[in-house]
Scaffold this motif. Structure first.
Motif, PDB file in Angstrom:
ATOM      1  N   ILE A   9       0.834  -1.204   0.000  1.00  0.00           N
ATOM      2  CA  ILE A   9       0.000   0.000   0.000  1.00  0.00           C
ATOM      3  C   ILE A   9       0.867   1.252   0.000  1.00  0.00           C
ATOM      4  O   ILE A   9       0.598   2.225  -0.720  1.00  0.00           O
ATOM      5  CB  ILE A   9      -0.951   0.002   1.213  1.00  0.00           C
ATOM      6  N   SER A  10       1.937   1.243   0.803  1.00  0.00           N
ATOM      7  CA  SER A  10       2.826   2.406   0.871  1.00  0.00           C
ATOM      8  C   SER A  10       3.456   2.699  -0.484  1.00  0.00           C
ATOM      9  O   SER A  10       3.532   3.856  -0.917  1.00  0.00           O
ATOM     10  CB  SER A  10       3.919   2.169   1.920  1.00  0.00           C
ATOM     11  N   GLN A  11       3.914   1.661  -1.175  1.00  0.00           N
ATOM     12  CA  GLN A  11       4.550   1.870  -2.472  1.00  0.00           C
ATOM     13  C   GLN A  11       3.549   2.343  -3.529  1.00  0.00           C
ATOM     14  O   GLN A  11       3.892   3.149  -4.397  1.00  0.00           O
ATOM     15  CB  GLN A  11       5.246   0.588  -2.927  1.00  0.00           C
ATOM     16  N   LEU A  12       2.321   1.860  -3.449  1.00  0.00           N
ATOM     17  CA  LEU A  12       1.299   2.322  -4.383  1.00  0.00           C
ATOM     18  C   LEU A  12       0.956   3.792  -4.142  1.00  0.00           C
ATOM     19  O   LEU A  12       0.787   4.569  -5.087  1.00  0.00           O
ATOM     20  CB  LEU A  12       0.049   1.451  -4.263  1.00  0.00           C
ATOM     21  N   LEU A  13       0.860   4.181  -2.874  1.00  0.00           N
ATOM     22  CA  LEU A  13       0.592   5.582  -2.559  1.00  0.00           C
ATOM     23  C   LEU A  13       1.750   6.475  -3.005  1.00  0.00           C
ATOM     24  O   LEU A  13       1.536   7.584  -3.515  1.00  0.00           O
ATOM     25  CB  LEU A  13       0.339   5.743  -1.056  1.00  0.00           C
ATOM     26  N   GLU A  14       2.971   6.001  -2.814  1.00  0.00           N
ATOM     27  CA  GLU A  14       4.130   6.774  -3.252  1.00  0.00           C
ATOM     28  C   GLU A  14       4.120   6.980  -4.766  1.00  0.00           C
ATOM     29  O   GLU A  14       4.474   8.059  -5.258  1.00  0.00           O
ATOM     30  CB  GLU A  14       5.421   6.066  -2.831  1.00  0.00           C
ATOM     31  N   ALA A  15       3.698   5.952  -5.503  1.00  0.00           N
ATOM     32  CA  ALA A  15       3.635   6.076  -6.967  1.00  0.00           C
ATOM     33  C   ALA A  15       2.645   7.155  -7.373  1.00  0.00           C
ATOM     34  O   ALA A  15       2.867   7.896  -8.343  1.00  0.00           O
ATOM     35  CB  ALA A  15       3.236   4.734  -7.579  1.00  0.00           C
ATOM     36  N   ILE A  16       1.535   7.251  -6.634  1.00  0.00           N
ATOM     37  CA  ILE A  16       0.535   8.282  -6.907  1.00  0.00           C
ATOM     38  C   ILE A  16       1.086   9.670  -6.581  1.00  0.00           C
ATOM     39  O   ILE A  16       1.018  10.604  -7.387  1.00  0.00           O
ATOM     40  CB  ILE A  16      -0.741   8.016  -6.088  1.00  0.00           C
ATOM     41  N   ILE A  17       1.634   9.802  -5.387  1.00  0.00           N
ATOM     42  CA  ILE A  17       2.126  11.098  -4.927  1.00  0.00           C
ATOM     43  C   ILE A  17       3.214  11.640  -5.842  1.00  0.00           C
ATOM     44  O   ILE A  17       3.289  12.844  -6.111  1.00  0.00           O
ATOM     45  CB  ILE A  17       2.652  10.972  -3.479  1.00  0.00           C
ATOM     46  N   ASP A  18       4.063  10.755  -6.335  1.00  0.00           N
ATOM     47  CA  ASP A  18       5.172  11.180  -7.194  1.00  0.00           C
ATOM     48  C   ASP A  18       4.687  11.821  -8.491  1.00  0.00           C
ATOM     49  O   ASP A  18       5.442  12.541  -9.146  1.00  0.00           O
ATOM     50  CB  ASP A  18       6.077   9.988  -7.516  1.00  0.00           C
ATOM     51  N   ARG A  19       3.447  11.551  -8.898  1.00  0.00           N
ATOM     52  CA  ARG A  19       2.918  12.123 -10.132  1.00  0.00           C
ATOM     53  C   ARG A  19       2.278  13.494  -9.927  1.00  0.00           C
ATOM     54  O   ARG A  19       1.902  14.148 -10.893  1.00  0.00           O
ATOM     55  CB  ARG A  19       1.890  11.165 -10.755  1.00  0.00           C
ATOM     56  N   ALA A  20       2.134  13.920  -8.673  1.00  0.00           N
ATOM     57  CA  ALA A  20       1.534  15.230  -8.397  1.00  0.00           C
ATOM     58  C   ALA A  20       2.575  16.333  -8.570  1.00  0.00           C
ATOM     59  O   ALA A  20       3.726  16.182  -8.160  1.00  0.00           O
ATOM     60  CB  ALA A  20       0.966  15.271  -6.982  1.00  0.00           C
ATOM     61  N   SER A  21       2.167  17.427  -9.187  1.00  0.00           N
ATOM     62  CA  SER A  21       3.077  18.556  -9.366  1.00  0.00           C
ATOM     63  C   SER A  21       2.339  19.850  -9.058  1.00  0.00           C
ATOM     64  O   SER A  21       1.110  19.910  -9.077  1.00  0.00           O
ATOM     65  CB  SER A  21       3.639  18.580 -10.790  1.00  0.00           C
ATOM     66  N   SER A  22       3.099  20.897  -8.778  1.00  0.00           N
ATOM     67  CA  SER A  22       2.538  22.192  -8.396  1.00  0.00           C
ATOM     68  C   SER A  22       1.508  22.666  -9.433  1.00  0.00           C
ATOM     69  O   SER A  22       1.716  22.494 -10.641  1.00  0.00           O
ATOM     70  CB  SER A  22       3.668  23.211  -8.288  1.00  0.00           C
ATOM     71  N   PRO A  23       0.395  23.194  -8.953  1.00  0.00           N
ATOM     72  CA  PRO A  23       0.078  23.567  -7.574  1.00  0.00           C
ATOM     73  C   PRO A  23      -0.563  22.454  -6.735  1.00  0.00           C
ATOM     74  O   PRO A  23      -0.922  22.692  -5.583  1.00  0.00           O
ATOM     75  CB  PRO A  23      -0.919  24.717  -7.758  1.00  0.00           C
ATOM     76  N   LEU A  24      -0.745  21.251  -7.296  1.00  0.00           N
ATOM     77  CA  LEU A  24      -1.351  20.165  -6.537  1.00  0.00           C
ATOM     78  C   LEU A  24      -0.331  19.645  -5.531  1.00  0.00           C
ATOM     79  O   LEU A  24       0.780  19.237  -5.907  1.00  0.00           O
ATOM     80  CB  LEU A  24      -1.810  19.054  -7.471  1.00  0.00           C
ATOM     81  N   THR A  25      -0.718  19.646  -4.260  1.00  0.00           N
ATOM     82  CA  THR A  25       0.208  19.341  -3.167  1.00  0.00           C
ATOM     83  C   THR A  25      -0.387  18.304  -2.233  1.00  0.00           C
ATOM     84  O   THR A  25      -1.581  18.364  -1.908  1.00  0.00           O
ATOM     85  CB  THR A  25       0.516  20.619  -2.360  1.00  0.00           C
ATOM     86  N   LEU A  26       0.431  17.371  -1.781  1.00  0.00           N
ATOM     87  CA  LEU A  26      -0.016  16.411  -0.776  1.00  0.00           C
ATOM     88  C   LEU A  26      -0.238  17.122   0.545  1.00  0.00           C
ATOM     89  O   LEU A  26       0.638  17.841   1.029  1.00  0.00           O
ATOM     90  CB  LEU A  26       1.027  15.300  -0.602  1.00  0.00           C
ATOM     91  N   ASN A  27      -1.413  16.931   1.127  1.00  0.00           N
ATOM     92  CA  ASN A  27      -1.673  17.448   2.464  1.00  0.00           C
ATOM     93  C   ASN A  27      -1.349  16.411   3.527  1.00  0.00           C
ATOM     94  O   ASN A  27      -0.609  16.668   4.472  1.00  0.00           O
ATOM     95  CB  ASN A  27      -3.128  17.899   2.588  1.00  0.00           C
ATOM     96  N   LYS A  28      -1.886  15.185   3.347  1.00  0.00           N
ATOM     97  CA  LYS A  28      -1.556  14.114   4.288  1.00  0.00           C
ATOM     98  C   LYS A  28      -2.036  12.778   3.739  1.00  0.00           C
ATOM     99  O   LYS A  28      -2.844  12.715   2.796  1.00  0.00           O
ATOM    100  CB  LYS A  28      -2.217  14.366   5.649  1.00  0.00           C
TER     101      LYS A  28
END
Length: 212
Positions: A34-53
């Motif tokens: 699950i952690s690696q899948l979430l990391e794969a998602i987060i890595d595709r986000a770019s400004s201005p879209l930001t991870l909150n938590k």
């Protein structure tokens, strides 16, 4: 705390609760997956879209924007569609690399699916040290929209307020929907499905769940 117009996104791994509950003996591997899948998602986000938590099986992201900023909303929608490609590619990679592990968690990676909820609204951002907390009714609504009547395991659900700005997603089949929640009332939605799911559009809604 000054109110800000934002695009709100929750990317949620469907099947997470069942995945963990049924595979307690492989809990460590399940959490790693699950952690690696979430990391794969987060890595595709770019400004201005930001991870909150991170919220267990889900990632909460936001992008500050001007009210009625259609270009910003379309950019967020484009980024979210990229989450699905990243998620599916990572799931296939993990399934292959862990194929030799006999535990149930490693053998059922491809059973997991991604869904996302997008909403445009107003939030207050409270800062505590290096952390930012999003507060307000629109944050509550975003989370409530995860508890919906959509029967498909993979989709992008937009609130009507977000869809008015972003419009339809190219290459996706869409259906109008509505949800009703205590204290929030009726919320109109537009649900987008991968084209491969369009043939099954006659069964898009499941029996009503109990409201939260």
């Amino acid at each position: 705390m000054e109110p800000k117009h934002v695009a709100l996104v929750i990317a949620d791994i469907g099947g997470y609760t069942r995945f963990i509950r049924l595979h307690k003996t492989a809990l460590l591997h399940a959490q790693e997956i699950i952690s690696q899948l979430l990391e794969a998602i987060i890595d595709r986000a770019s400004s201005p879209l930001t991870l909150n938590k991170l919220e267990g099986d889900a990632a909460l992201l936001f992008a500050e924007m001007e009210d009625a900023d259609a270009a910003a909303a379309r950019d967020v929608a484009r980024q979210v569609t990229a989450f699905f490609a990243a998620f599916n590619a990572k799931a296939r990679e993990l399934s292959g690399s862990r194929a030799g592990c006999p535990c149930d968690a490693c053998q059922h990676i491809l059973d997991l699916r991604l869904k996302a909820v997008l909403h445009h609204g107003v939030v207050a951002i409270r800062k505590v040290r290096q952390f930012e907390e999003l507060t307000g009714e629109d944050v509550i609504l975003l989370h409530r929209l995860l508890k919906n009547h959509v029967s498909k395991p993979e989709y992008i659900l937009m609130s009507a307020s977000f869809h008015r700005l972003a419009g339809d997603i190219p290459g996706y089949h869409n259906e109008k929907g509505e949800e009703t929640y205590d204290a929030l009332g009726r919320i109109d939605t537009v649900i987008h499905f991968p084209v491969a799911s369009a043939a099954d559009s006659s069964n898009l809604r499941a029996p009503a769940r109990s409201e939260l």
